[in-house]
Design a protein around this motif. Sequence first.
Motif, PDB file in Angstrom:
ATOM      1  N   ARG A  97      23.562  40.596  49.521  1.00  0.00           N
ATOM      2  CA  ARG A  97      24.865  41.172  49.145  1.00  0.00           C
ATOM      3  C   ARG A  97      25.042  40.934  47.659  1.00  0.00           C
ATOM      4  NH1 ARG A  97      30.172  40.940  52.790  1.00  0.00           N
ATOM      5  NH2 ARG A  97      29.020  42.758  53.584  1.00  0.00           N
ATOM      6  N   TYR A 121      27.061  41.354  44.280  1.00  0.00           N
ATOM      7  CA  TYR A 121      28.443  41.538  43.848  1.00  0.00           C
ATOM      8  C   TYR A 121      28.463  42.110  42.435  1.00  0.00           C
ATOM      9  CZ  TYR A 121      29.582  38.646  47.884  1.00  0.00           C
ATOM     10  OH  TYR A 121      29.706  38.142  49.164  1.00  0.00           O
ATOM     11  N   ASN A 122      29.257  43.145  42.265  1.00  0.00           N
ATOM     12  CA  ASN A 122      29.433  43.778  40.970  1.00  0.00           C
ATOM     13  C   ASN A 122      30.597  43.150  40.217  1.00  0.00           C
ATOM     14  OD1 ASN A 122      27.371  45.756  41.620  1.00  0.00           O
ATOM     15  ND2 ASN A 122      28.915  46.725  42.949  1.00  0.00           N
ATOM     16  N   HIS A 131      30.735  45.290  46.181  1.00  0.00           N
ATOM     17  CA  HIS A 131      29.406  44.751  46.465  1.00  0.00           C
ATOM     18  C   HIS A 131      28.535  45.806  47.125  1.00  0.00           C
ATOM     19  CE1 HIS A 131      31.638  43.767  50.277  1.00  0.00           C
ATOM     20  NE2 HIS A 131      30.528  44.301  50.789  1.00  0.00           N
ATOM     21  N   ASP A 135      25.073  46.040  49.763  1.00  0.00           N
ATOM     22  CA  ASP A 135      24.195  45.326  50.681  1.00  0.00           C
ATOM     23  C   ASP A 135      22.839  46.029  50.752  1.00  0.00           C
ATOM     24  OD1 ASP A 135      26.350  43.705  51.174  1.00  0.00           O
ATOM     25  OD2 ASP A 135      26.869  44.622  53.093  1.00  0.00           O
ATOM     26  N   HIS A 185      23.969  35.914  49.145  1.00  0.00           N
ATOM     27  CA  HIS A 185      24.959  36.340  48.164  1.00  0.00           C
ATOM     28  C   HIS A 185      24.405  36.180  46.754  1.00  0.00           C
ATOM     29  CE1 HIS A 185      28.045  36.229  51.384  1.00  0.00           C
ATOM     30  NE2 HIS A 185      27.339  35.184  51.807  1.00  0.00           N
ATOM     31  N   TYR A 216      25.097  37.052  42.481  1.00  0.00           N
ATOM     32  CA  TYR A 216      26.026  37.408  41.412  1.00  0.00           C
ATOM     33  C   TYR A 216      25.264  37.483  40.092  1.00  0.00           C
ATOM     34  CZ  TYR A 216      29.685  35.985  44.716  1.00  0.00           C
ATOM     35  OH  TYR A 216      30.511  35.869  45.817  1.00  0.00           O
ATOM     36  N   THR A 227      30.989  33.183  40.099  1.00  0.00           N
ATOM     37  CA  THR A 227      31.460  34.125  41.119  1.00  0.00           C
ATOM     38  C   THR A 227      32.837  34.684  40.795  1.00  0.00           C
ATOM     39  OG1 THR A 227      32.512  32.405  42.486  1.00  0.00           O
ATOM     40  CG2 THR A 227      30.179  32.908  42.919  1.00  0.00           C
TER      41      THR A 227
END
Length: 501
Positions: free
Chosen positions: A78, A80-81, A86, A88, A206, A208, A255
């Motif tokens: 995943r 994250y922008n 986000h 997947d 996750h 970032y 994050t």
Amino acid sequence: MKQQSPVDVLICGAGAAGLTLAIDLARRGVSFRLIEKAASPFHGSRGKGIQPRTQEIFEDLGILEQILAAGGAYPPERLYNVDGTHTDTEVIEHQQPTPAEPYQQPLMLPQFLTEGVMRERLLELGHCPEFGCELVSFEQDVNGVTALIVGNDGEQTLRVRWLVGADGGRSVVRHTLNVGFPGQTLGVRAVVADAVMTGLSRDYWHRYGKGDMATQLALCPLAGTEMFQIQAPIPLDVEVDLGIDGLTTMVAQRTGRQDIHIQSVSWASAYTMNARLADHYRVGQVFLIGDAAHIHPPTGGQGLNTSVQDAYNLGWKLAAVVAGAPEALLDTYEEERRPVAASMLGLSAKLLDGMKKGDMRRGREVHQLDIGYPDSSLALQLTGREGGLLAGDRAPDATVRNAAGHSSRLFSLFQGAHWTLLGYEVEGGPPKPGAGLHIHRFGPGGDLVDDQRQFSDAYNLASGEWVLVRPDGYVGAIVTNDDLETLHGYFAQVGLSAETF
């Protein structure tokens, strides 16, 4: 100072490489001692990927079921922008198992759990590591090594036939041998930590800060645990707080979230990535395996797997020489494994460059199923084959039936300490099997039936051909029925009894 009874092998270092070698020697009845400088087992997740080829090795060593039960699949990524959205995606390319390659997906299992399974298997075989026992010095001669070790019982002098350094990137064994360790520092420093945290789904890996080394952060749920692995690049010249407060601050900054809370940190490390390869893997009666022989960036999950396969290559050769094979057989360890590590270092560096740009996709290139030893002096190819399976290649699996009609797998026939000779529609009297050689034949009068043609598809043998599979699952030779005398000479080279024929 106590003088200990001699053993065949002293293994220094009880990580994945040392444990693999110990298990292999134990099941072969070779005497050894496994010592580890640390007072207790490593408790971090550092190497968490078990590649398909290593899964095959673990099946042979009798630990794959436990590894599969303890671990799990890699979750999707995943990403994250910066705007809070986000995406997947699957990081690991999913391939279906095939008859020839039954394991296609990397498995996630933290290193401390993998090594725990390995210690349990070693205990089943009647052995255990000696923690808090350190190699102080050693001297060697043509017949063996005299080692000074110190542990709970004080100083001991131990006489062994061979010493194996599985003692990591700062290897005392390698330094004592004065073996060069050239390479480069890759200009990347990173934090890796195992932490219990709340606020994140365990269904995703996750990520970032794609493409920005200053803000990148990965939080990966560790299969088999309640923890996440934290991975983050850090400046080369800045000390980082690896405690709960410091890591909490890093996670919040990278994050932009305040709802992720770290409850505990069980292990954390800050390290600088290097790519280095030892000039030699063998000096006299001393060998290097694992990180003592090669260190690399962690990208692609190649390190632990390459280390396991070093040990798996060396184990059967040590046992063969103990049983009477020519000592020259041991030279093939460096001949075969050092080029593999050189290639692995190149792949890991390439994947590191991709990681810097945010590309984490992984495919067959990391599975290690295509590794082989086609240029080895142990690869005997006497038949004119164009393409397909060749001497030095990994021996494929296949489902077959025995003469009674019961289904079996080639991997089940290969499992154990022996060599396997497979004949395809061969005529005349077969070679005689021995304790170190199992012989099976397909065709009239044989004991195996290829009713699904899986063997034919994978091996592509012509009538009258034999394929010899080494104890480590690679093709040693492909010969015709007319070449059995040449094969006899090969057997002498690897220590199989002349009485086999």
